[in-house]
Design a protein around this motif. Structure first.
Motif, mmCIF file in Angstrom:
data_model
loop_
_atom_site.group_PDB
_atom_site.id
_atom_site.type_symbol
_atom_site.label_atom_id
_atom_site.label_comp_id
_atom_site.label_asym_id
_atom_site.label_seq_id
_atom_site.Cartn_x
_atom_site.Cartn_y
_atom_site.Cartn_z
ATOM 1 N N ALA A 99 -7.866 3.077 4.757
ATOM 2 C CA ALA A 99 -7.272 4.099 4.134
ATOM 3 C C ALA A 99 -7.839 3.930 2.496
ATOM 4 C CB ALA A 99 -5.645 3.692 4.013
ATOM 5 N N ALA A 100 -7.847 4.948 1.690
ATOM 6 C CA ALA A 100 -8.649 5.025 0.516
ATOM 7 C C ALA A 100 -7.857 6.345 -0.426
ATOM 8 C CB ALA A 100 -10.188 5.149 0.702
ATOM 9 N N LEU A 132 -10.036 7.084 9.348
ATOM 10 C CA LEU A 132 -9.998 7.167 7.727
ATOM 11 C C LEU A 132 -8.959 8.233 7.472
ATOM 12 C CD1 LEU A 132 -11.788 6.822 5.411
ATOM 13 C CD2 LEU A 132 -13.107 8.959 5.846
ATOM 14 N N THR A 133 -8.431 7.764 6.292
ATOM 15 C CA THR A 133 -7.170 8.380 5.671
ATOM 16 C C THR A 133 -7.042 7.867 4.261
ATOM 17 O OG1 THR A 133 -5.042 9.202 6.280
ATOM 18 C CG2 THR A 133 -5.367 7.228 6.126
ATOM 19 N N ARG A 134 -6.146 8.968 3.914
ATOM 20 C CA ARG A 134 -5.874 8.760 2.202
ATOM 21 C C ARG A 134 -4.715 8.028 2.012
ATOM 22 N NH1 ARG A 134 -6.308 14.070 -1.447
ATOM 23 N NH2 ARG A 134 -5.195 13.485 -3.366
ATOM 24 N N ALA A 135 -4.711 7.069 0.825
ATOM 25 C CA ALA A 135 -3.599 6.466 0.541
ATOM 26 C C ALA A 135 -3.763 5.938 -0.883
ATOM 27 C CB ALA A 135 -3.497 4.957 1.451
ATOM 28 N N ASP A 136 -2.854 5.346 -1.815
ATOM 29 C CA ASP A 136 -2.817 5.137 -3.186
ATOM 30 C C ASP A 136 -3.896 4.016 -3.533
ATOM 31 O OD1 ASP A 136 -1.158 7.171 -3.368
ATOM 32 O OD2 ASP A 136 0.705 5.838 -3.654
#
Lengths: 316, 316
Positions: A99-100, A132-136
């Motif tokens: 997560a990025a 793969l995903t989005r995070a803070d």
């Protein structure tokens, strides 16, 4: 793919980055179906699989200004490979969830993956899938699979009369972390030990074959792990101070920071040394050092007494 | 453990919460070593294991004000169990990595775990291990393991002349999400479909036995998943609009929001329906609906033409 040096994850997109990352991971002979489908399919020997999972969170387990992406990749792989080692097993396959933030440089993700793959190659394991995903903040979730050739060594098998033994560097990473925390970059050997642990991967299976009665990897702190062994086994453990030779760089750091250098050894984690119990000193394999003994009772002591230094890491 | 209703994760600590959570997870017959050691050890049949991993991030994949913790637990388990379903396999074991802010209510974590375990029980799978750590937002990393009794069904086996078929609710979760996004809570049946998907778990293995040539679960959007099948198989896929009967609640939402209700079906994910190809209509199992055909060429069309509505979800 030719990328501008400052390209971010959001510039190349989820599928673009997945494709780049996947190309970095060679597939092992155990892989029947590799990355790119709904799931991977792996060949399994001996009718069982050993599995463990770990999280690493930016700002908590690593800082991007204290370690390169490649270092973080090595560490993320090492801490998981070490869990299979601590069962006396050999790792074969790993999955990575990353997560990025959208502004994470693509180069960071690629360097991370390269470091991760290189560490896995140390034991012949390969990356078989991921997400793969989005995070803070950057969160890395790794699951590792492997197998044992003899019975796995649990935490719960220690008995009174066993000896406690250690193999691998211990306290070096904690020394390196202490140095970085004060804004220094040396002794370099300790900082490097923190950035890239060198777990004794061959030692776990050897200990299992030698008849280790219990085993654990030292990720949270030596005394904390000794306590896990003692609790799981229903015994007491006494650790002997004089069993440890304090390496010169830790003496130097202790002296510079005004701290007992043995504290790094007794309280430190992150080197992924192995701590195990054996029936007697003659069954302790080469390369292991006897550091204490198993007694009837409960709890962990140092030289027969309580220890009031830091014993390990807690996440909350 | 009796807890004040507002206790947070930091109040009970890492090991306290792990102990509470572990007690919620019953162990299946496949478990040789369960939670509490460096790794779990699982019995494996048929010489292989199917493995997949997924991340869910608060604010991105779920909102704590849009779904209860139990709902989030159901969804987190469902999206992973569905990946094994899409291979034609049956899930047996899962690990959970939970990263959480220190002020997360313990009750949230426990309710999440209960929902997760209940969803796993739908297919007879159990939670065998995990990790818990601190992060700025809730991140849930799940890895699922399972096995197949026949060859796994990949994305890459579709051939021209095959028929495309779907089973399970499709578009309901997207409709529910659209409703929540506008601040509404009804139609309740759609909101519930978003909160707790009901993947057709029995259908994956049945399709594998019926000779499905390719299969995928619809998590990102029907047309997006059709594109994955087409790309992996090197074929074109045409989806027929008139194959879908638009359910009444989606008609209502489309009308209220001024949107084509078919858009929820063609572009929606999160129901975890299964999309598969079969050699011909006679091999399509009961409960599946033929929704298109596989052609020579590349790309995905709707009624032979390009589609300019939303086709799926992208994370960056």
């Amino acid at each position: 793919m030719a990328l501008p040096p400052d390209a971010t994850v959001s510039d190349v997109g989820e599928f673009g980055l997945i494709s780049e990352l996947t190309s970095l991971f060679e597939q092992g002979e155990q892989v029947l179906v590799g990355p790119g489908d709904d799931a991977a399919v792996l060949r399994v020997r001996n009718g069982h699989v050993v599995v463990s999972t770990d999280l690493m969170v930016e700002g908590r387990h690593f800082r991007r200004d204290w370690a390169t992406a490649e270092d973080v990749g090595h560490r993320a792989a090492a801490q998981n490979l070490s869990d299979i080692n601590a069962m006396g097993g050999r790792a074969t396959s790993l999955t990575i969830g990353l997560a990025a933030p959208a502004d994470l440089p693509v180069q960071w993700a690629l360097d991370f993956a390269r470091g991760f793959a290189a560490e896995c190659a140390e034991v012949g394991a390969t990356v078989v899938g991921g997400d793969l995903t989005r995070a803070d903040q950057v969160v890395i979730a790794v699951t590792v699979l492997g197998g044992c050739t003899v019975s796995p060594v649990l935490r719960s098998g220690a008995g009174a009369g066993d000896v406690l033994a250690l193999t691998g560097r211990q306290g070096w990473a904690a020394g390196g972390l202490a140095v970085l925390g004060r804004g220094f970059r040396s002794p370099r050997v300790l900082v490097e030990a923190y950035r890239r642990p060198e777990p004794p991967y061959a030692a776990g299976p050897v200990a299992a074959e030698a008849g280790a009665t219990s085993m654990i990897d030292v990720s949270d702190g030596l005394l904390a792990e000794a306590r896990h062994l003692a609790e799981a086994s229903g015994v007491a453990i006494d650790v002997r101070r004089d069993a440890f030779e304090v390496p010169e760089p830790l003496v130097a750091v202790g002296s510079a920071l005004g701290a007992d250098p043995l504290g790094f050894i007794l309280g430190g984690g992150d080197d992924h040394a192995l701590l195990a119990t054996f029936p007697d000193t003659t069954s302790v394999p080469e390369g292991w050092q006897v550091v204490g003994e198993v007694l009837e009772g409960s709890g962990v002591t140092v030289d027969g007494a309580g220890y009031d230094g830091p014993t390990g890491w807690t996440h909350f």
